[in-house]
Design an enzyme around this catalytic site. Sequence first.
Site, PDB file in Angstrom:
ATOM      1  N   ARG A  35       0.816  -1.217   0.000  1.00 54.75           N
ATOM      2  CA  ARG A  35       0.000   0.000   0.000  1.00 54.75           C
ATOM      3  C   ARG A  35       0.853   1.273   0.000  1.00 54.75           C
ATOM      4  NH1 ARG A  35      -5.103  -1.260   4.060  1.00 54.75           N
ATOM      5  NH2 ARG A  35      -6.460  -2.057   2.413  1.00 54.75           N
ATOM      6  N   LYS A 198     -15.188 -17.042   4.579  1.00 54.03           N
ATOM      7  CA  LYS A 198     -16.616 -16.853   4.793  1.00 54.03           C
ATOM      8  C   LYS A 198     -17.423 -16.624   3.535  1.00 54.03           C
ATOM      9  CE  LYS A 198     -16.767 -15.028   9.441  1.00 54.03           C
ATOM     10  NZ  LYS A 198     -16.993 -13.810  10.218  1.00 54.03           N
ATOM     11  N   GLY A 354      -6.951  -8.456   0.908  1.00 50.85           N
ATOM     12  CA  GLY A 354      -5.690  -8.546   1.635  1.00 50.85           C
ATOM     13  C   GLY A 354      -5.019  -9.909   1.571  1.00 50.85           C
ATOM     14  N   GLY A 377     -11.876  -4.647   1.517  1.00 51.37           N
ATOM     15  CA  GLY A 377     -13.305  -4.325   1.577  1.00 51.37           C
ATOM     16  C   GLY A 377     -13.729  -3.354   0.480  1.00 51.37           C
TER      17      GLY A 377
HETATM   18  C1  3PG Z   1      -8.646  -1.774   5.289  1.00 52.51           C
HETATM   19  O1  3PG Z   1      -7.533  -2.227   5.526  1.00 52.51           O
HETATM   20  O2  3PG Z   1      -9.641  -2.492   5.130  1.00 52.51           O
HETATM   21  C2  3PG Z   1      -8.765  -0.295   5.115  1.00 52.51           C
HETATM   22  O3  3PG Z   1      -7.579   0.348   5.438  1.00 52.51           O
HETATM   23  C3  3PG Z   1      -9.921   0.249   5.908  1.00 52.51           C
HETATM   24  O4  3PG Z   1      -9.743  -0.021   7.270  1.00 52.51           O
HETATM   25  P1  3PG Z   1     -11.013  -0.305   8.169  1.00 52.51           P
HETATM   26  O5  3PG Z   1     -11.604  -1.595   7.679  1.00 52.51           O
HETATM   27  O6  3PG Z   1     -10.507  -0.366   9.583  1.00 52.51           O
HETATM   28  O7  3PG Z   1     -11.976   0.842   7.954  1.00 52.51           O
END
Ligand code: 3PG
Length: 396
Positions: A35, A198, A354, A377
């Site tokens: 990132r 999931k 991720g 997400g």
């Molecule tokens: C992530 O890693 O999903 C983003 O940086 C957002 O973080 P968060 O899910 O804690 O809002």
Amino acid sequence: MRTIDNFDFRGKRALIRVDYNVPLDDQFNITDTNRIDATIPTIEKILNDGGSVILMSHLGRPKGGPEDKFSLKHLVPYLSKKLNREVKFADDCIGESAVSMAASLKPGEVLLLENLRFYKEEEKGIDSFAQKLSRLGDVYVNDAFGTAHRNHASTAVIAQFFPDAKMFGYVMANEIIAIDKILKEGKRPFTAILGGAKVSGKIEIINHLMDKVDNLLIGGGMMFTFIKAMGGEVGSSIVEDDLLELAKNTVEGAKMLGVNLYLPPDAVIADAFSNDANIKTTSAYDIPVPWMGLDIGPVTCQKFKAVIEKSASILWNGPMGVFEMNQYEAGTKFVAEAVAEATKNGAFSVIGGGDSVSAINKYGLADQVSYVSTGGGAMLEYIEGKVLPGIKAIMD
Ligand code: 3PG
Ligand code: MG
């Protein structure tokens, strides 16, 4: 699209929202720099124009107030090295010191602000907090795709204070272009590979993808909810019993739409959730308690590979097994290699989420796929067809 390409940053202070929510080990070493690395071209473009840069981000989920383990100061050495210059650090993202440090930046200088989430106003999206942040820069650049699904002060609310000077950085622009390319003009056959633990997090995506893809390959822990829904015995494997009906409907929906939905015929099973457990390979439909499936099996690997290698567009989200433990990494590694191979033969491939990104990095294949997303997400929500607040705020 309003991007930094059409803007001359000479003499300007660019306030850039980045997503430096990166994993750190006990010694505060960054264990995945993807990132950060992704934002370097944006920062360099602005510095090369003769501008200065103020970077702001969150890190982790602090409970309200400063916590050393979530301090962005841990990123300063790496960032300085990557940018080949000193990176200044403001130990508070707002307040007098941040204001004076930002105001005294000279062209070519970089300032990193402390974690935005040390203020609860960030996640609440409070106007006055966003306004305080906005005073630090002349131009607002959003390059935080990974956080674009959050309607927070620094990701969306702040844009209103830069009506004529808000734009996307290269990370944002490239993410949008890559994902749009695959979703809107995806060459066929289009194959989506979904994994991860999931079903609940993925069912909306599956349904959204259903009318777009030719092939849907399902692996990872989520496969067992589907297999149980189809009448299989899954032993002690992870299952979401409340989603069995939905999983069954998804399989039937795929049939009706002519989508080839592939469930793994075999699995690597273990007698405990541990890298030291006894393991064997069996049918994924006939697993006795207390055994559990922790990876796709070799027959599945070959079957998935045959589909992947004939694909022109590939979207991959979620590992095929518990690849963090080497007993259960073969499926994920095999799929990663198959995607890289297909890419070499002309397919356009996008990897997101991720865990799949960690996997592609672990196997050293990140530069052998077309695009590696910085979003988890955010990418999923974008694929689902949701309007992301971080994108909307720049477009409005
Ligand atoms: C992530 O890693 O999903 C983003 O940086 C957002 O973080 P968060 O899910 O804690 O809002
Ligand atoms: Mg998240």
